[in-house]
Design a protein around this motif. Structure first.
Motif, PDB file in Angstrom:
ATOM      1  N   VAL A   1      76.776  74.774  11.113  1.00 28.38           N
ATOM      2  CA  VAL A   1      77.635  75.892  10.712  1.00 28.38           C
ATOM      3  C   VAL A   1      77.643  76.964  11.791  1.00 28.38           C
ATOM      4  O   VAL A   1      78.679  77.549  12.111  1.00 28.38           O
TER       5      VAL A   1
ATOM      6  N   PRO B   1      86.602  74.398  12.515  1.00 24.20           N
ATOM      7  CA  PRO B   1      86.375  74.723  11.102  1.00 24.20           C
ATOM      8  C   PRO B   1      86.132  73.480  10.265  1.00 24.20           C
ATOM      9  O   PRO B   1      85.388  73.533   9.292  1.00 24.20           O
TER      10      PRO B   1
ATOM     11  N   VAL C   1      82.598  72.653  10.591  1.00 28.00           N
ATOM     12  CA  VAL C   1      81.809  73.662   9.883  1.00 28.00           C
ATOM     13  C   VAL C   1      81.775  73.350   8.389  1.00 28.00           C
ATOM     14  O   VAL C   1      80.722  73.403   7.749  1.00 28.00           O
ATOM     15  N   LEU C   2      82.945  72.974   7.840  1.00 26.80           N
ATOM     16  CA  LEU C   2      82.980  72.600   6.420  1.00 26.80           C
ATOM     17  C   LEU C   2      82.080  71.402   6.161  1.00 26.80           C
ATOM     18  O   LEU C   2      81.357  71.348   5.163  1.00 26.80           O
TER      19      LEU C   2
ATOM     20  N   LEU D   1      78.595  72.485   6.035  1.00 30.56           N
ATOM     21  CA  LEU D   1      78.306  73.149   4.758  1.00 30.56           C
ATOM     22  C   LEU D   1      77.989  72.110   3.689  1.00 30.56           C
ATOM     23  O   LEU D   1      77.082  72.293   2.875  1.00 30.56           O
TER      24      LEU D   1
ATOM     25  N   MET E   1      74.526  70.952   4.053  1.00 24.65           N
ATOM     26  CA  MET E   1      73.585  71.924   3.488  1.00 24.65           C
ATOM     27  C   MET E   1      73.536  71.809   1.967  1.00 24.65           C
ATOM     28  O   MET E   1      72.462  71.808   1.360  1.00 24.65           O
TER      29      MET E   1
ATOM     30  N   GLU F   1      85.301  73.794  -3.633  1.00 29.89           N
ATOM     31  CA  GLU F   1      85.213  74.704  -2.499  1.00 29.89           C
ATOM     32  C   GLU F   1      85.885  74.103  -1.269  1.00 29.89           C
ATOM     33  O   GLU F   1      86.632  74.780  -0.553  1.00 29.89           O
TER      34      GLU F   1
ATOM     35  N   GLY G   1      88.901  75.288   1.225  1.00 30.76           N
ATOM     36  CA  GLY G   1      88.666  75.347   2.672  1.00 30.76           C
ATOM     37  C   GLY G   1      89.701  74.550   3.441  1.00 30.76           C
ATOM     38  O   GLY G   1      90.287  75.040   4.414  1.00 30.76           O
TER      39      GLY G   1
END
Lengths: 487, 101
Positions: free
Chosen positions: B23, B29, B32-33, B36, B39, B73, B77
């Motif tokens: 991230v 992006p 990055v998603l 996430l 995580m 989510e 995104g």
């Protein structure tokens, strides 16, 4: 295995909001443009008023404490008080947003997202377990991510939505991780059962790690230093009506659930979290107010101011029941002030067609007496001047901290307030700068009448609470008592 | 030999670190998603591990809930990324500096 009983009455204020959102999604399909927007506004206002009325109906039920949905939620007076604050913020936001051009194309969607976000916040304030806490937190967060990016024609708005999504999700993951550790330490996600487990073994390292992670995760939502870095960017980039709602209602809901976690789940670890929160409060108050001094963009300045107010509110968390009472009063005052201030900023932006800066507001108070006067009242209230409510709110907060033995926190709070005068007064003085008084009026932006009504209402609330607070104080006191009395 | 709670937590911690680094350091992006999600799934692994350790079903149920929420989510995104693509914004988080961070 028995089927859980659903207490419809206790959930009515939230179900009204969710029902309204469902209706609006149909309205979005059936109607177009201004008709759709006007229907959406009516439905939205009706839902927020209905939600607040439903709260007054259930306020007195069974001494205010009721376990709902098999103990996943507790609908007590504390949760109900937060519901009223959220509904009020939603109502003011809708009025202020009426003339926003984007609503002519996507009015029903905007109001539907707003209603879902409000319902999520209501449920979060009432949650009594980490599962319901997480689900309601994500309900309103996802709605807010979409709202931040609502102006898809503006790259700043899209950027703000994506940033909020990424940083907000990190916060959520940290929260889930913390919940997992507390679950490992105590064997439950329910706050009351966690309290039993933690009291049996207050030194447990697992529980300590869990608590630290939960505080970090919620810290993202309430924007406490060092978890505040998303706030200025998101507040600045998001459409201003969204910023108004986000700053007021998210703060109320997130602080409410934080108090509930600390008071009902981990009171046995108070010796650990109280000093930690006191340090966070000091750092947040000083850092945010000093950085705000350097801002020229008014939205950005108000964003740092909002972080600073989160610092003052942290003080309430360590001050027991008097703190919880002061917290609710402060949240109510802050909600009216913040929605009002951002609404006026939105109108100023619409008139000039560019971001509101201190320079662009020079002399603006002369050409717009109602809006300018209201903004001046909001700024005085944020700075804590009598006779506005901001003064009393700060007074009760500092008094509660001193009574709880945190005199140094109150002193830092006073120092931070003095620093904050620097930037609030700068905007106020620019607003009434004689040298820039222009004889020619700019044509008023669409929706100014509604926004003016919204700002005037908010200003009346701020003055009313500042001059005659006993009713609302009594209400906050009852709500705080029901939280502490909860099993 | 069945792995104990410690092993689950170590793997979960490693996944969490990988996700966090992703991230913070990756620019696209989309990636990055993706990070996430890694995580979130590390948190799920911890939940399920603790669920086995404590001996109830709550942990597993919460993990399922987290998966559902994570899907919602990601939908938002990806929607945002599509909207940015339409506006021909550069898909590089380092260049998203219109709002100085």
């Amino acid at each position: 295995m028995t089927t859980p009983v659903v207490q419809w009455g206790a959930l009515a204020p939230d179900l009204i909001l969710l029902g309204g959102a469902a209706v609006l999604l149909l309205v979005a399909v059936l109607f177009r443009d201004r008709t759709a927007r006007d229907i959406a506004m009516l439905v939205g206002v009706g839902c927020f008023v209905g939600s607040a009325v439903a709260v007054t109906v259930i306020w007195d039920h069974g001494d205010g404490v009721r376990a709902v949905l098999d103990g996943q939620f507790v609908v007590d007076r504390f949760a109900n008080a937060v519901r009223v604050i959220v509904a009020g913020s939603g109502l003011l936001t809708l009025m202020g947003a009426y003339g926003w051009a984007r609503l002519r194309e996507h009015g029903p969607e905007f109001v539907a997202f707003l209603l879902v976000a409000a319902a999520g916040m209501d449920l979060m304030a009432a949650s009594n377990s980490f599962v319901s806490l997480f689900v309601s937190l994500e309900t309103f967060s996802i709605a807010l991510y979409a709202l931040c990016a609502f102006d898809t024609k503006s790259s700043a708005s899209l950027e703000s939505g994506l940033k909020y999504l990424i940083l907000g999700s990190i916060g959520s993951v940290v929260l889930v991780y913390g919940a997992a550790f507390l679950y490992g330490a105590t064997g439950s996600f329910r706050f009351d059962e966690i309290a039993v487990g933690v009291a049996a073994e207050p030194e447990s390292l697992l529980a300590l790690a869990g608590l630290a992670l939960v505080l970090g995760g919620l810290g993202f939502k309430i924007a406490v230093v060092p978890f505040h870095m998303w706030t200025p960017d998101v507040y600045e980039g998001a459409p201003t009506p969204v910023t108004a709602f986000m700053s007021a209602a998210t703060k109320a809901a997130a602080f409410a659930v934080l108090v509930r976690v600390l008071v009902t789940a981990v009171p046995a670890m108070g010796d650990t979290w109280k000093p930690a929160l006191a340090v966070a409060a000091i750092v947040t108050m000083l850092f945010a107010n000093v950085v705000a001094l350097r801002q020229t963009n008014v939205k950005r300045m108000l964003a740092y101011s909002s972080v600073g107010h989160a610092g003052y509110l942290l003080m309430a968390l360590v001050s027991g029941q008097a703190g919880a009472k002061a917290l609710l009063f402060y949240l109510a005052v802050y909600a009216a002030t913040s929605v009002g201030a951002f609404t006026v900023v939105a109108i100023a932006e619409r008139e000039t067609g560019r971001a509101a800066t201190i320079d662009s507001l020079r002399g603006w108070g002369f050409s717009r007496p109602v809006l300018g006067g209201a903004l001046a009242i909001f700024l005085l209230s944020l700075a804590g001047f009598p006779p506005t409510a901001g003064f009393l709110a700060k007074l009760y907060l500092f008094a509660a901290a001193i009574d709880a033995g945190y005199t140094y926190l109150a002193l830092v709070g006073v120092a931070a307030t003095v620093i904050s005068l620097g930037y609030y007064l700068r905007v106020g003085l620019a607003l009434y700068d004689r040298r820039h008084e222009s004889g020619s009026m700019l044509p008023s932006a669409p929706g100014t009448a509604w926004a003016g009504t919204c700002a005037a209402l908010a200003a009346i609330v701020v003055l009313w609470l500042g001059i005659y607070p006993p009713d609302v104080l009594d209400w906050a006191g009852q709500a705080a008592a029901s939280l502490i009395a909860a099993p | 030999m069945t792995p104990g709670l410690g092993s689950y937590l170590i793997v979960s911690g490693i996944l969490f670190a990988i996700g966090l680094v992703g991230v913070l350091l990756r620019r696209s992006p989309l990636v990055v998603l993706l990070s996430l999600e890694v995580m979130l799934n590390s948190a799920n692994l911890a939940l399920v591990g603790f669920g086995r350790y404590v001996g109830g079903q709550d942990g597993q149920v919460f993990a399922l809930v987290v998966m559902g929420v994570a899907a919602a989510e990601v939908v938002v995104g990806l929607g945002l990324i599509v909207a940015m693509e339409r506006r021909r914004l550069v898909l590089d988080t380092d260049q998203l500096v219109e709002l100085r961070g």
